[in-house]
Motif scaffolding. Structure first.
Motif, PDB file in Angstrom:
ATOM      1  N   ASP A   2      14.367   1.321  -7.343  1.00  0.00           N
ATOM      2  CA  ASP A   2      14.153   2.510  -7.969  1.00  0.00           C
ATOM      3  C   ASP A   2      12.685   3.056  -8.380  1.00  0.00           C
ATOM      4  O   ASP A   2      12.516   3.845  -8.309  1.00  0.00           O
ATOM      5  CB  ASP A   2      14.986   2.642  -9.445  1.00  0.00           C
ATOM      6  N   HIS A   3      11.941   2.040  -8.739  1.00  0.00           N
ATOM      7  CA  HIS A   3      10.451   2.454  -9.000  1.00  0.00           C
ATOM      8  C   HIS A   3      10.003   2.815  -7.844  1.00  0.00           C
ATOM      9  O   HIS A   3       9.190   3.554  -7.609  1.00  0.00           O
ATOM     10  CB  HIS A   3       9.946   0.946  -9.473  1.00  0.00           C
ATOM     11  N   VAL A   4      10.048   1.955  -6.601  1.00  0.00           N
ATOM     12  CA  VAL A   4       9.530   2.135  -5.215  1.00  0.00           C
ATOM     13  C   VAL A   4      10.027   3.807  -4.879  1.00  0.00           C
ATOM     14  O   VAL A   4       8.977   4.584  -4.588  1.00  0.00           O
ATOM     15  CB  VAL A   4       9.820   1.503  -4.196  1.00  0.00           C
ATOM     16  N   PHE A   5      11.293   3.970  -5.042  1.00  0.00           N
ATOM     17  CA  PHE A   5      11.682   5.168  -4.767  1.00  0.00           C
ATOM     18  C   PHE A   5      10.764   6.366  -5.431  1.00  0.00           C
ATOM     19  O   PHE A   5      10.683   7.413  -4.833  1.00  0.00           O
ATOM     20  CB  PHE A   5      13.133   5.225  -4.966  1.00  0.00           C
ATOM     21  N   GLU A   6      10.870   6.174  -6.692  1.00  0.00           N
ATOM     22  CA  GLU A   6      10.406   7.193  -7.596  1.00  0.00           C
ATOM     23  C   GLU A   6       8.804   7.608  -7.392  1.00  0.00           C
ATOM     24  O   GLU A   6       8.434   8.778  -7.185  1.00  0.00           O
ATOM     25  CB  GLU A   6      10.464   6.841  -9.146  1.00  0.00           C
ATOM     26  N   ARG A  30       5.720  -6.113   1.510  1.00  0.00           N
ATOM     27  CA  ARG A  30       6.886  -6.302   2.323  1.00  0.00           C
ATOM     28  C   ARG A  30       7.981  -5.815   1.343  1.00  0.00           C
ATOM     29  O   ARG A  30       8.875  -5.358   2.222  1.00  0.00           O
ATOM     30  CB  ARG A  30       7.090  -7.690   2.768  1.00  0.00           C
ATOM     31  N   LYS A  31       8.145  -5.995   0.291  1.00  0.00           N
ATOM     32  CA  LYS A  31       9.385  -5.818  -0.577  1.00  0.00           C
ATOM     33  C   LYS A  31       9.262  -4.314  -0.640  1.00  0.00           C
ATOM     34  O   LYS A  31      10.518  -3.745  -0.470  1.00  0.00           O
ATOM     35  CB  LYS A  31       9.301  -6.568  -1.832  1.00  0.00           C
ATOM     36  N   VAL A  32       8.271  -3.636  -0.794  1.00  0.00           N
ATOM     37  CA  VAL A  32       8.244  -2.091  -0.729  1.00  0.00           C
ATOM     38  C   VAL A  32       8.768  -1.627   0.488  1.00  0.00           C
ATOM     39  O   VAL A  32       9.649  -0.707   0.854  1.00  0.00           O
ATOM     40  CB  VAL A  32       6.711  -1.575  -0.973  1.00  0.00           C
ATOM     41  N   GLY A  33       8.143  -2.214   1.618  1.00  0.00           N
ATOM     42  CA  GLY A  33       8.920  -2.009   3.173  1.00  0.00           C
ATOM     43  C   GLY A  33      10.256  -2.041   3.262  1.00  0.00           C
ATOM     44  O   GLY A  33      11.009  -1.239   3.693  1.00  0.00           O
ATOM     45  N   HIS A  34      10.976  -3.233   2.661  1.00  0.00           N
ATOM     46  CA  HIS A  34      12.275  -3.540   2.543  1.00  0.00           C
ATOM     47  C   HIS A  34      12.801  -2.514   1.825  1.00  0.00           C
ATOM     48  O   HIS A  34      14.273  -1.931   2.238  1.00  0.00           O
ATOM     49  CB  HIS A  34      12.557  -4.648   1.947  1.00  0.00           C
ATOM     50  N   GLY A  58       1.496  -0.989   0.547  1.00  0.00           N
ATOM     51  CA  GLY A  58       0.673  -1.749  -0.363  1.00  0.00           C
ATOM     52  C   GLY A  58       0.119  -0.953  -1.487  1.00  0.00           C
ATOM     53  O   GLY A  58       0.157  -1.389  -2.445  1.00  0.00           O
ATOM     54  N   ALA A  59      -0.096   0.069  -1.361  1.00  0.00           N
ATOM     55  CA  ALA A  59      -0.624   1.069  -2.414  1.00  0.00           C
ATOM     56  C   ALA A  59       0.483   1.398  -3.418  1.00  0.00           C
ATOM     57  O   ALA A  59       0.183   1.374  -4.653  1.00  0.00           O
ATOM     58  CB  ALA A  59      -1.100   2.659  -1.670  1.00  0.00           C
ATOM     59  N   ILE A  60       1.669   1.234  -3.038  1.00  0.00           N
ATOM     60  CA  ILE A  60       2.791   1.535  -3.820  1.00  0.00           C
ATOM     61  C   ILE A  60       2.983   0.239  -4.638  1.00  0.00           C
ATOM     62  O   ILE A  60       3.129   0.161  -5.976  1.00  0.00           O
ATOM     63  CB  ILE A  60       4.163   2.040  -3.284  1.00  0.00           C
ATOM     64  N   ALA A  61       2.879  -0.753  -3.915  1.00  0.00           N
ATOM     65  CA  ALA A  61       2.962  -2.278  -4.702  1.00  0.00           C
ATOM     66  C   ALA A  61       1.746  -2.434  -5.609  1.00  0.00           C
ATOM     67  O   ALA A  61       2.239  -2.818  -6.890  1.00  0.00           O
ATOM     68  CB  ALA A  61       3.035  -3.374  -3.524  1.00  0.00           C
ATOM     69  N   ARG A  62       0.606  -1.995  -5.188  1.00  0.00           N
ATOM     70  CA  ARG A  62      -0.358  -2.266  -6.353  1.00  0.00           C
ATOM     71  C   ARG A  62      -0.205  -1.251  -7.372  1.00  0.00           C
ATOM     72  O   ARG A  62      -0.445  -1.727  -8.686  1.00  0.00           O
ATOM     73  CB  ARG A  62      -1.729  -1.745  -5.488  1.00  0.00           C
ATOM     74  N   PHE A  63       0.163  -0.058  -7.349  1.00  0.00           N
ATOM     75  CA  PHE A  63       0.622   0.830  -8.070  1.00  0.00           C
ATOM     76  C   PHE A  63       1.389   0.241  -9.209  1.00  0.00           C
ATOM     77  O   PHE A  63       1.455   0.493 -10.582  1.00  0.00           O
ATOM     78  CB  PHE A  63       0.911   2.145  -7.699  1.00  0.00           C
ATOM     79  N   LEU A  64       2.473  -0.310  -8.642  1.00  0.00           N
ATOM     80  CA  LEU A  64       3.421  -0.932  -9.532  1.00  0.00           C
ATOM     81  C   LEU A  64       3.396  -2.337 -10.199  1.00  0.00           C
ATOM     82  O   LEU A  64       4.219  -3.022 -10.826  1.00  0.00           O
ATOM     83  CB  LEU A  64       4.881  -1.057  -8.720  1.00  0.00           C
ATOM     84  N   GLY A  65       2.021  -2.739  -9.773  1.00  0.00           N
ATOM     85  CA  GLY A  65       1.420  -3.996 -10.569  1.00  0.00           C
ATOM     86  C   GLY A  65       1.976  -5.351  -9.636  1.00  0.00           C
ATOM     87  O   GLY A  65       1.728  -6.348 -10.507  1.00  0.00           O
ATOM     88  N   VAL A  66       2.476  -5.251  -8.358  1.00  0.00           N
ATOM     89  CA  VAL A  66       2.727  -6.271  -7.872  1.00  0.00           C
ATOM     90  C   VAL A  66       2.048  -5.934  -6.315  1.00  0.00           C
ATOM     91  O   VAL A  66       2.933  -6.136  -5.276  1.00  0.00           O
ATOM     92  CB  VAL A  66       4.562  -6.268  -7.542  1.00  0.00           C
ATOM     93  N   ARG A  87       6.847   9.458   4.643  1.00  0.00           N
ATOM     94  CA  ARG A  87       5.415   9.503   4.018  1.00  0.00           C
ATOM     95  C   ARG A  87       5.009   8.056   3.667  1.00  0.00           C
ATOM     96  O   ARG A  87       3.699   8.154   3.251  1.00  0.00           O
ATOM     97  CB  ARG A  87       5.429  10.308   3.016  1.00  0.00           C
ATOM     98  N   VAL A  88       5.573   7.164   3.794  1.00  0.00           N
ATOM     99  CA  VAL A  88       5.044   5.580   3.341  1.00  0.00           C
ATOM    100  C   VAL A  88       5.064   5.012   4.975  1.00  0.00           C
ATOM    101  O   VAL A  88       5.972   4.843   5.617  1.00  0.00           O
ATOM    102  CB  VAL A  88       6.211   4.782   2.488  1.00  0.00           C
ATOM    103  N   VAL A  89       3.695   4.501   5.048  1.00  0.00           N
ATOM    104  CA  VAL A  89       3.400   3.705   6.241  1.00  0.00           C
ATOM    105  C   VAL A  89       2.521   2.629   5.977  1.00  0.00           C
ATOM    106  O   VAL A  89       2.266   2.084   4.805  1.00  0.00           O
ATOM    107  CB  VAL A  89       2.478   4.737   7.154  1.00  0.00           C
ATOM    108  N   ASN A  90       2.126   1.773   7.002  1.00  0.00           N
ATOM    109  CA  ASN A  90       1.190   0.495   6.878  1.00  0.00           C
ATOM    110  C   ASN A  90       0.062   1.005   6.159  1.00  0.00           C
ATOM    111  O   ASN A  90      -0.382   2.022   6.507  1.00  0.00           O
ATOM    112  CB  ASN A  90       1.636  -0.309   7.910  1.00  0.00           C
ATOM    113  N   SER A  91      -0.660  -0.051   5.892  1.00  0.00           N
ATOM    114  CA  SER A  91      -2.076   0.130   5.663  1.00  0.00           C
ATOM    115  C   SER A  91      -2.960   0.623   6.507  1.00  0.00           C
ATOM    116  O   SER A  91      -4.027   0.815   6.176  1.00  0.00           O
ATOM    117  CB  SER A  91      -2.507  -1.148   4.980  1.00  0.00           C
ATOM    118  N   GLN A  92      -2.616   0.388   7.783  1.00  0.00           N
ATOM    119  CA  GLN A  92      -3.460   1.138   8.856  1.00  0.00           C
ATOM    120  C   GLN A  92      -2.925   2.550   9.292  1.00  0.00           C
ATOM    121  O   GLN A  92      -3.670   2.953  10.252  1.00  0.00           O
ATOM    122  CB  GLN A  92      -3.600   0.120  10.193  1.00  0.00           C
TER     123      GLN A  92
END
Length: 109
Positions: free
Chosen positions: A8-12, A39-43, A26-34, A59-64
């Motif tokens: 839910d946090h990822v989606f928001e 990979r979990k964000v990708g999942h 990765g940017a989403i993971a860093r923002f969420l503190g993890v 709108r969510v892609v890999n770090s490259q």
């Protein structure tokens, strides 16, 4: 963030990415503190069936700046991004640095 509501946090966060911009797993993971959970964000982004309100997954892609996932999914993401003015050649977002949206810089949660 060992939270039952991680997806839910990822989606928001993904819902906040403006049209015509992209962010990374990765940017989403860093923002969420993890930061090591990209990979979990990708999942999570692969688990959108039936999620309301909709999540702009394109709108969510890999770090490259690469679009990942199955071939059919990539083609659909290219179409959606093109409709928003984002250029994708092959499977890579062009001008990635210019269209990159960093939730850590843009959101105040």
């Amino acid at each position: 963030m060992k939270d039952a509501h991680f997806y839910d946090h990822v989606f928001e966060v993904a819902r906040q990415v403006p049209a015509g911009r992209v962010t990374s797993y990765g940017a989403i993971a860093r923002f969420l503190g993890v930061g090591n959970w990209s990979r979990k964000v990708g999942h999570a982004m692969g688990m959108l069936d039936g999620v309301k309100p909709p999540v702009p997954y394109q709108r969510v892609v890999n770090s490259q700046g690469l679009l990942t996932g199955g071939t059919d999914g990539i083609e659909r993401r290219k179409e959606l991004l093109a409709a928003e003015g984002v250029t994708v050649i092959g499977n890579k977002v062009q001008n990635f640095k210019e269209v990159f949206w960093d939730p850590s810089q843009e959101l105040n949660y």
